[in-house]
Scaffold this active site. Sequence first.
Site, PDB file in Angstrom:
ATOM      1  N   SER A   1      -8.660  11.554   2.767  1.00 17.78           N
ATOM      2  CA  SER A   1      -8.357  10.568   3.633  1.00 17.78           C
ATOM      3  C   SER A   1      -8.201  11.006   5.347  1.00 17.78           C
ATOM      4  O   SER A   1      -7.207  11.807   5.453  1.00 17.78           O
ATOM      5  CB  SER A   1      -6.911   9.803   3.100  1.00 17.78           C
ATOM      6  OG  SER A   1      -6.258   9.038   4.067  1.00 17.78           O
TER       7      SER A   1
ATOM      8  N   ARG B   1       0.810  -1.334   0.202  1.00 22.24           N
ATOM      9  CA  ARG B   1      -0.027   0.038  -0.042  1.00 22.24           C
ATOM     10  C   ARG B   1       0.842   1.162   0.133  1.00 22.24           C
ATOM     11  O   ARG B   1       1.844   1.367   0.665  1.00 22.24           O
ATOM     12  CB  ARG B   1      -0.834  -0.051   0.931  1.00 22.24           C
ATOM     13  CG  ARG B   1      -2.065  -1.249   1.076  1.00 22.24           C
ATOM     14  CD  ARG B   1      -2.755  -1.214   2.277  1.00 22.24           C
ATOM     15  NE  ARG B   1      -3.923  -0.138   2.373  1.00 22.24           N
ATOM     16  CZ  ARG B   1      -4.823   0.081   3.340  1.00 22.24           C
ATOM     17  NH1 ARG B   1      -4.710  -1.066   4.402  1.00 22.24           N
ATOM     18  NH2 ARG B   1      -5.499   1.062   3.236  1.00 22.24           N
TER      19      ARG B   1
ATOM     20  N   ASP C   1     -15.528   1.974   3.598  1.00 17.73           N
ATOM     21  CA  ASP C   1     -15.086   0.997   3.825  1.00 17.73           C
ATOM     22  C   ASP C   1     -16.295  -0.246   3.783  1.00 17.73           C
ATOM     23  O   ASP C   1     -16.185  -1.519   3.608  1.00 17.73           O
ATOM     24  CB  ASP C   1     -14.801   0.511   5.358  1.00 17.73           C
ATOM     25  CG  ASP C   1     -13.311   0.999   5.466  1.00 17.73           C
ATOM     26  OD1 ASP C   1     -12.540   1.154   4.521  1.00 17.73           O
ATOM     27  OD2 ASP C   1     -13.134   1.600   6.646  1.00 17.73           O
TER      28      ASP C   1
HETATM   29  C1  S3P Z   1      -9.803   5.052   8.598  1.00 15.87           C
HETATM   30  C2  S3P Z   1     -10.041   5.788   7.308  1.00 15.87           C
HETATM   31  C3  S3P Z   1     -10.269   5.037   6.226  1.00 15.87           C
HETATM   32  C4  S3P Z   1     -10.686   3.857   6.276  1.00 15.87           C
HETATM   33  C5  S3P Z   1      -9.818   2.823   7.005  1.00 15.87           C
HETATM   34  C6  S3P Z   1      -9.984   3.435   8.598  1.00 15.87           C
HETATM   35  C7  S3P Z   1      -9.266   5.634   9.848  1.00 15.87           C
HETATM   36  O1  S3P Z   1      -9.170   5.219   5.144  1.00 15.87           O
HETATM   37  O2  S3P Z   1     -10.670   3.023   4.968  1.00 15.87           O
HETATM   38  O3  S3P Z   1     -10.431   1.709   7.324  1.00 15.87           O
HETATM   39  O4  S3P Z   1      -9.508   5.192  10.736  1.00 15.87           O
HETATM   40  O5  S3P Z   1      -8.821   6.889   9.630  1.00 15.87           O
HETATM   41  P1  S3P Z   1      -8.612   6.548   4.575  1.00 15.87           P
HETATM   42  O6  S3P Z   1      -8.503   7.590   5.387  1.00 15.87           O
HETATM   43  O7  S3P Z   1      -7.639   6.289   3.984  1.00 15.87           O
HETATM   44  O8  S3P Z   1      -9.643   6.633   3.362  1.00 15.87           O
END
Ligand code: S3P
Length: 449
Positions: free
Chosen positions: A174, A129, A327
């Site tokens: 994000s 990733r 998600d």
């Molecule tokens: C999360 C943010 C999301 C999500 C992940 C948990 C977090 O990712 O997909 O399972 O706890 O901040 P992104 O912020 O990269 O979209």
Amino acid sequence: MSGHGEPTPMKSRRGGALKGVAEVPGDKSISHRALILGALAVGETKIAGLLEGDDVLDTARAMRAFGADVIEHGGGDWSVFGVGVGGFAEPDNVIDCGNSGTGVRLIMGAMASCPITATFTGDASLRSRPMGRITGPVGLFGAQAYGRVGGRLPMTIVGAADPVPVRYEMEVPSAQVKSAVLLAGLNAPGQTVVIEKEPTRDHTERMLAGFGADISIEETGEGRMITLTGQPELQAQDIVVPRDPSSAAFPVCAALIVEGSDVLVPGIGMNPTRNGLFTTLREMGADLTYENERIEGGEPVADLRARYSPDMVGVKVPPERVASMIDEYPILSVVAANATGQTVMRGVKELRVKECDRIDAMARGLEANGVAVEEAEDMLTVTGQGAGSVTGGGTCKTHLDHRIAMSFMVLGMASQQPVSIDDGAPITTSFPIFEPLMAELGARLERSN
Ligand code: S3P
């Protein structure tokens, strides 16, 4: 921890109605943050309802490696004795974040403004990733990053000895990136500002305020502007973790598509930055009600009641809803397969850089079970077969992705033939009690080796 053991092939078949109460575990996002902010506070932070899944346990181990005292009392009760902002010690070994993108990205942010060096790795999924989205902004604070080609783990971060505050305009929507910047900003003198055009989950902002940080949020023409004053003394807190809406999604969606079902899923976090799936399901015609809506530990919470909904119709999911259900697209596509008409999901390209390429994984798995899909870089369309009309019979690859594994197990509960997955082991990263909880409701899951 990185490197799963033997794969666990699983099979799910149609049984009777799902009935009962589904007490899903604590919220994964909030659990990570409670451990990390607890480790940066002064005094004892008490956490109730921590998710004891592999992802969060890896973060607990990491906080110990950075010098915090993290104690497990049993039954989801934990204590963290923090080292104070800027007090992280240098770990004496590699930090293994297992499968967790949230864990590694938040921790990288938190240590990037401390005068220490740490090396991070994870399992095969995490090592594939992109971390450039973190190393870019933490570089602005003065940290240096040395990783593999493409910004992949393993990666060493040399924290900034004299961090400077940062003004950062988000390039991708994000919450992980936003949180990494805010956590780095904690140990930089002066004001760190993050601007996000599309709002993402705000647990970090809420929790920072709860720990006593000086943080303000303003809606501006440029977007949502978050201003954090660095070098506060964070005060230890008592945190009650709400149950995870992203885990609740599985029993909720299973109940909607399995004939005769009626399931109550109590105490679910209903933060508006997280509940896009439930809004979408209701637009599709799901019999999904919110009961006993309340505030607990600074987060909105409700009991969800889901009943079999044979008349759901496909919808166009608006792109502006993506962040609030990022998600949940895998399990939404399973519901969409059991609805009538097409469900069109646009603006979803971030799904390609999750634990696996979730657009591809869902498209291939649905096709293997007789569901027509159309995929583009930034879009997935699922053609509904109608309630209970998915053929099934296919075997799906889960690519070390817990949500893909659970989604196909739910598909099998309503399909004509059983649905198999090559590996259900990753389910323990976020929902370690998935199998017994679903079995208790009446689901027929089996391990097939
Ligand atoms: C999360 C943010 C999301 C999500 C992940 C948990 C977090 O990712 O997909 O399972 O706890 O901040 P992104 O912020 O990269 O979209």
